[in-house]
Scaffold this active site. Structure first.
Site, PDB file in Angstrom:
ATOM      1  N   LYS A  74      30.592  31.334  24.673  1.00 42.17           N
ATOM      2  CA  LYS A  74      29.737  32.352  24.805  1.00 42.17           C
ATOM      3  C   LYS A  74      29.815  33.243  23.878  1.00 42.17           C
ATOM      4  O   LYS A  74      30.839  33.316  23.000  1.00 42.17           O
ATOM      5  CB  LYS A  74      30.273  33.222  26.103  1.00 42.17           C
ATOM      6  CG  LYS A  74      30.447  32.506  27.252  1.00 42.17           C
ATOM      7  CD  LYS A  74      31.096  33.192  28.523  1.00 42.17           C
ATOM      8  CE  LYS A  74      31.172  32.087  29.455  1.00 42.17           C
ATOM      9  NZ  LYS A  74      32.205  32.617  30.726  1.00 42.17           N
ATOM     10  N   ASN A 123      37.074  30.508  37.002  1.00 40.47           N
ATOM     11  CA  ASN A 123      38.331  31.107  36.082  1.00 40.47           C
ATOM     12  C   ASN A 123      39.042  31.781  36.981  1.00 40.47           C
ATOM     13  O   ASN A 123      38.772  32.994  37.353  1.00 40.47           O
ATOM     14  CB  ASN A 123      37.700  31.750  35.028  1.00 40.47           C
ATOM     15  CG  ASN A 123      36.905  30.717  33.817  1.00 40.47           C
ATOM     16  OD1 ASN A 123      37.353  29.724  33.468  1.00 40.47           O
ATOM     17  ND2 ASN A 123      35.669  30.963  33.643  1.00 40.47           N
ATOM     18  N   ARG A 161      41.438  33.901  36.427  1.00 38.99           N
ATOM     19  CA  ARG A 161      41.954  34.977  35.489  1.00 38.99           C
ATOM     20  C   ARG A 161      40.859  36.182  34.903  1.00 38.99           C
ATOM     21  O   ARG A 161      40.023  36.054  35.409  1.00 38.99           O
ATOM     22  CB  ARG A 161      42.408  34.427  34.082  1.00 38.99           C
ATOM     23  CG  ARG A 161      41.123  33.786  33.298  1.00 38.99           C
ATOM     24  CD  ARG A 161      41.477  33.299  31.974  1.00 38.99           C
ATOM     25  NE  ARG A 161      40.611  32.159  31.823  1.00 38.99           N
ATOM     26  CZ  ARG A 161      39.275  32.398  31.268  1.00 38.99           C
ATOM     27  NH1 ARG A 161      38.740  33.539  31.079  1.00 38.99           N
ATOM     28  NH2 ARG A 161      38.392  31.363  31.014  1.00 38.99           N
ATOM     29  N   VAL A 204      37.199  37.187  29.003  1.00 44.97           N
ATOM     30  CA  VAL A 204      37.008  38.227  27.902  1.00 44.97           C
ATOM     31  C   VAL A 204      35.708  39.028  28.169  1.00 44.97           C
ATOM     32  O   VAL A 204      35.623  40.184  27.724  1.00 44.97           O
ATOM     33  CB  VAL A 204      36.362  37.157  26.690  1.00 44.97           C
ATOM     34  CG1 VAL A 204      35.900  37.828  25.556  1.00 44.97           C
ATOM     35  CG2 VAL A 204      37.372  36.225  26.270  1.00 44.97           C
TER      36      VAL A 204
END
Ligand code: ADP
Length: 447
Positions: free
Chosen positions: A237, A290, A292, A295
């Site tokens: 990304k 994901n 977690r 970003v």
């Protein structure tokens, strides 16, 4: 709430977690490698501990050293950030064995979702739509080719242990398929010590749209809208925005509910992201989860007004979610540009070195999440991202205008950055119309 937390990460996310801890009155312990001894955020922590030399295997990925630091500093919990040990089920298990809180989901859930084939099986059980593909791993060339013929080219070969855009190959015919199959397996073995690959239909003209969820330890799960991350280079990304210009209320609600169903199916706790592909006909398909903080989480923070990292801490401390699904209101539009120390004119090669001058954009609704400063030396040992520039606007148009203005103000001298590419993207007519798909960069910019 915890009184003392160790941050097992570096760079902008270490500072981001530190800020959330400060806002909650939690003391912080920062660990650092020798390459990061000059990091400014270390001055803001209550305690700092050097955990080893620059290579991450001897520092940020070294479980015994991090656990020793946690025990010496006497913390109650560890925040792993993103990357490094954040999706390492073994690390989460060691934390549990040592009676240190892990600010993330339980190890069993990380293990289930960290393996993409097993994650797809969970998604199927939760009734979430999947991209057509192989039923699990494919071992032999013949089996793989048979799957490719059954679903039809183009197909994508993906590593079950993959991440960071590695271990993936797109194939349009038998020849490129067989080469890609071998290459994907070799790459997966080298990068993840697991050669397992599976095959999916390659969805063309797709958008990458992901749903942010939060789940507490009391069975409450909410979704916080989506982020559109279609602008990518080599499956990584570069620009993220929310809401997606392609979604309407109905599709948003259906994708949100699918994400919640999956989170409930696996007993998810903490912040997580469920990634989907949305095709030109607005069908959506589960890609991966994901487990977690990501970003691009600030995009969601800007449109919901929530502090996701603070909520991660509160959830890990056992608090129930302080709001319900109907309280979640999306407001305005947010865009994030990843500023990487790399040279867009030289194949995006990462470039370490000294930042000689730095001027950071500012003004209303402009957010700069970064640990760098003039005089900072970007080390060559880690990821090349040095900052995230995030803007918020009442609508998409205003957000784009603000991003253009902010990118125009930014000065980084000493190392080349991806900012020059972002300036071009923010003026690209297809982006302005909200038409960018995952092939946007290949279609309109040279690789
Ligand atoms: P990683 O874990 O390495 O980030 P993902 O599974 O999240 O890998 O995929 C990364 C990107 O690869 C996606 O955002 C998308 O652009 C592309 N991709 C993955 N699977 C497909 C698919 N079946 N069809 C089209 N593009 C895909």
């Amino acid at each position: 709430m915890f009184s003392r937390v160790l941050i097992a990460n570096r760079g902008e996310i270490a500072l981001r977690v530190l800020r959330a801890c400060k806002s909650l009155g939690v003391e912080t312990v920062c660990v650092y490698s020798e390459a990061d001894r000059d990091a400014i955020y270390l001055r803001m922590a209550e305690e700092t501990i050097c955990i080893g030399p620059p290579p991450s295997g001897q520092s940020y990925l070294n479980i015994p050293r991090i656990i020793s630091a946690a025990e010496i500093a006497d913390v109650e919990a560890i925040h792993p950030g993103y990357g490094f040990l954040s999706e390492n089920a073994h690390f989460a298990e060691v934390c549990r064995d040592c009676r240190i809180g892990f600010i993330g989901p339980p190890p069993e859930v990380i293990a289930k979702m960290g393996d993409k084939v097993s994650a797809k099986a969970c998604a199927r059980r939760a009734g979430v739509p999947l991209v057509p593909g192989s039923d699990g791993l494919v071992e032999s060339e013949q089996d793989a080719l048979a799957v490719a013929h059954r679903i039809g080219f183009p197909v994508i070969i993906k590593a079950t242990a993959g991440g960071g855009g590695r271990g993936m190959r797109v194939a349009h015919n038998d020849v490129s398929f067989l080469t890609g199959f071998a290459a994907a397996r070799t790459e997966a073995e080298a990068a993840f010590k697991n050669p397992g690959v599976y095959i999916e239909k390659y969805v063309e003209k797709a958008r990458h749209v992901e749903i942010q969820i939060l789940a507490d330890a009391h069975g409450n799960v909410v979704y916080l809208g989506e982020r559109d991350c279609s602008i990518q280079r080599r499956h990584q990304k570069l620009v993220e925005e929310g809401p997606s210009p392609f979604l309407d209320e109905d599709l948003r609600a259906r994708m949100g509910q699918a994400a919640v169903a999956l989170a409930k199916e696996v007993g998810y706790v903490n912040a997580g992201t469920i990634e989907f592909l949305v095709d030109a006909d607005r069908n959506f398909y589960f890609m991966e989860m994901n487990t977690r903080i990501q970003v691009e989480h600030p995009v969601t923070e800007e449109i919901t007004g929530l502090d996701l990292v603070a909520l991660q801490l509160r959830i890990a401390a056992g608090e129930p979610l302080p709001f319900k699904q109907e309280d979640v209101k999306l407001r305005g539009h947010a865009i994030e540009c990843r500023i990487n120390a790399e040279d867009p004119d030289d194949g995006f090669k990462p470039r370490a070195g000294l930042i000689e001058r730095l001027f950071v954009p500012g003004g209303r609704n402009v957010r700069w999440d970064s640990h760098v400063y003039a005089g900072y030396r970007v080390p060559s040992n880690y990821d090349s991202m040095i900052a995230k520039l995030i803007v918020w606007g009442e609508d998409r148009e205003q957000a784009i205008d603000r991003m253009r203005r902010a990118l125009g103000e930014l000065v980084v001298e000493g190392v080349p950055t991806s900012a020059s590419l972002h300036r071009k993207i923010m003026s690209n007519v297809h982006f302005l119309r909200g038409n960018a798909t995952t092939s946007f960069l290949d279609d309109y910019f040279t690789r």
